[in-house]
Design an enzyme around this catalytic site. Structure first.
Site, PDB file in Angstrom:
ATOM      1  CG  HIS A   1     -20.556 -50.597  37.312  1.00 12.07           C
ATOM      2  ND1 HIS A   1     -19.659 -51.572  36.989  1.00 12.07           N
ATOM      3  CD2 HIS A   1     -20.567 -49.752  36.259  1.00 12.07           C
ATOM      4  CE1 HIS A   1     -19.131 -51.319  35.800  1.00 12.07           C
ATOM      5  NE2 HIS A   1     -19.675 -50.234  35.320  1.00 12.07           N
TER       6      HIS A   1
ATOM      7  CG  HIS B   1     -12.654 -47.957  33.135  1.00 18.69           C
ATOM      8  ND1 HIS B   1     -12.222 -48.980  32.328  1.00 18.69           N
ATOM      9  CD2 HIS B   1     -14.002 -47.961  33.045  1.00 18.69           C
ATOM     10  CE1 HIS B   1     -13.266 -49.570  31.784  1.00 18.69           C
ATOM     11  NE2 HIS B   1     -14.361 -48.973  32.193  1.00 18.69           N
TER      12      HIS B   1
ATOM     13  CD  GLU C   1     -16.861 -51.540  32.473  1.00 18.02           C
ATOM     14  OE1 GLU C   1     -16.413 -51.355  33.619  1.00 18.02           O
ATOM     15  OE2 GLU C   1     -17.109 -50.636  31.679  1.00 18.02           O
TER      16      GLU C   1
ATOM     17  CG  HIS D   1     -17.360 -46.809  28.381  1.00 19.33           C
ATOM     18  ND1 HIS D   1     -16.004 -46.629  28.417  1.00 19.33           N
ATOM     19  CD2 HIS D   1     -17.650 -47.654  29.401  1.00 19.33           C
ATOM     20  CE1 HIS D   1     -15.495 -47.319  29.429  1.00 19.33           C
ATOM     21  NE2 HIS D   1     -16.473 -47.958  30.043  1.00 19.33           N
TER      22      HIS D   1
HETATM   23 FE   LIG Z   1     -16.332 -49.077  31.726  1.00 23.14          FE
END
Ligand SMILES: [Fe+2]
Lengths: 284, 134
Positions: free
Chosen positions: A196, A12, A243, A59
């Site tokens: 990431h 996302h 995540e 977030h």
């Molecule tokens: Fe995220």
């Protein structure tokens, strides 16, 4: 009876939303990212889903540090796109199936998953970007073609819930959905990832081999995959790669045996490896 | 008895755990306030007076005023919060990473276009220590 027929795993990345909102998806940088979702949009249309149960994380947008629920279920009538510091995304307000959501809330708690109930909530890119990639461009005056029950998971402050907990929560979500009387086709999304790291001196970490293995095992070996300790996500897939525990909620809600109907993987979108998979229950 | 923090030996990485959350609380609450335009306007008019509402430490306050992005993380900030301060300054996630890694915008962007930072040699602090001593 309501039933869960399929699951979608999907990154996302906020920059994907920005690319769609600013109409630059055909630029050479973005073209390979979006190409992998063309089939997904066709598939999504064919499903004729009534409801998406969408697992995502906030977030530090809507939830500040004053209150950090591990699992927060959206029970409000609707969820507006939040301002994340550069104005709200120009996409439709997300409408809930409120009766289903409150049924799921009740069922989960009696099933010993003590979720937080959100009767007011805005949603950030964690929820709206998967909607955009799966349903295509929609403006603020359009409507999403489905209702959405959002489940927001804390993955920002360590520890996130374990993969095992998420996997078992998926099973409880399935029980909740299947005990709802209305005839509904529900598709479940698990979002976030893939590898990431956004912060500090190791930012930019990408681990394609690890991501590929995660996707393989998600389909064929989900129980052992759900046992992976947090430190492996952090070390191998980057600090923000954790995540991916949210994908286990999706996988847990499906049959043990699933068919992988689509997969897409591309590096990079901004700082992130984009991963996407579609799994169908064999029985449905 | 302490908890075993098996994630502390990952190089160039802060895991935002409960201890960091406690240390960074007021700093992070300040950062998230900037997600709203009204607050950004007030902050940009007078940073010092805006910061008075957040009882952060003198070091945290100085790191905010001087935009020391790595220092903010060392002092308990979390990237999703500090990115709100960066966004206020017109710096996106990728350019912020370019600054934090010391690579600069172009070199960082180029690394990402070529598949990102490999995990090889970047899993354990000992691997980074060895590189430094070589
Ligand atoms: Fe995220």
């Amino acid at each position: 009876m309501a039933r869960i027929t399929a699951g979608v795993g999907c990154s996302h990345v906020p920059a994907i939303g920005v690319a769609m909102d600013s109409g630059i998806t055909e630029q050479p940088y973005w073209e390979p990212v979006f190409e992998g979702f063309e089939k997904s949009r066709e598939w999504m249309k064919d499903q004729k889903a009534d409801v998406i149960f969408l697992v995502y994380n906030d977030h530090c947008t809507v939830f500040d540090a004053s209150c950090i629920p591990t699992f927060a279920l959206g029970c409000a009538a609707e969820f507006a796109p939040a301002d994340e510091g550069w104005g709200p995304r120009p996409v439709p307000v997300v409408k809930n199936h409120q009766k289903l959501a409150s049924h799921i809330a009740q069922s989960l708690i009696l099933d010993e998953f003590d979720i937080t109930i959100m009767n007011e909530m805005e949603v950030d890119h964690g929820l709206t970007v998967p909607m955009s990639v799966m349903f295509g461009d929609k403006g603020p005056d359009d409507k999403w073609p489905v209702l959405v029950v959002p489940l927001c998971v804390n993955v920002v402050q360590y520890p996130a819930p374990t993969g095992n907990r998420c996997y078992n929560l998926g099973k409880a979500v399935r029980r909740a959905v299947e005990s709802f009387d209305e005839d509904l086709n529900v598709v479940i999304f698990g979002t976030g990832g893939m590898s990431h790291q956004l912060q500090y001196k190791r930012a930019g970490l990408i681990n394609k081999e690890w991501d590929t293995d995660f996707l393989n095992r998600l389909t064929t070996d989900p129980v052992s995959l759900s046992q992976m300790p947090h430190v492996e996500y952090l070390r191998e897939a980057g600090s923000e790669g954790v995540e991916m525990v949210m994908w286990h909620v999706m996988r847990g809600a499906l049959d043990d045996d699933v068919t992988e109907v689509h997969r897409h993987y591309h590096v990079p979108a901004s700082n992130t490896a984009v991963g996407h998979i579609i799994l169908e229950n064999k029985t449905s | 008895m302490g908890m075993d923090k098996d994630y502390e030996d990952i190089p160039g990485t802060f895991v935002f755990d409960a201890d960091r959350g406690r240390e960074g609380y007021h700093l992070n609450q300040f950062c998230i306030s900037l997600r709203l335009q009204e607050n950004r306007d007030t902050f940009n008019t007078n940073e010092e007076s805006y910061l008075d509402a957040y009882p952060m430490t003198a070091e945290q306050r100085a790191a905010v005023l001087n935009r020391e992005w790595n220092r903010l993380l060392e002092l308990g900030g979390n990237i999703y919060y500090t990115s709100k301060l960066a966004a206020n300054d017109g710096i996106n996630f990728q350019d912020l990473a370019g600054i934090m890694t010391g690579m600069g915008r172009e070199a960082y962007r180029d690394m990402m276009l070529h598949g990102g930072r490999s995990p090889e040699g970047n899993r354990y602090q000992s691997e980074w220590d060895k590189k430094e001593n070589d």
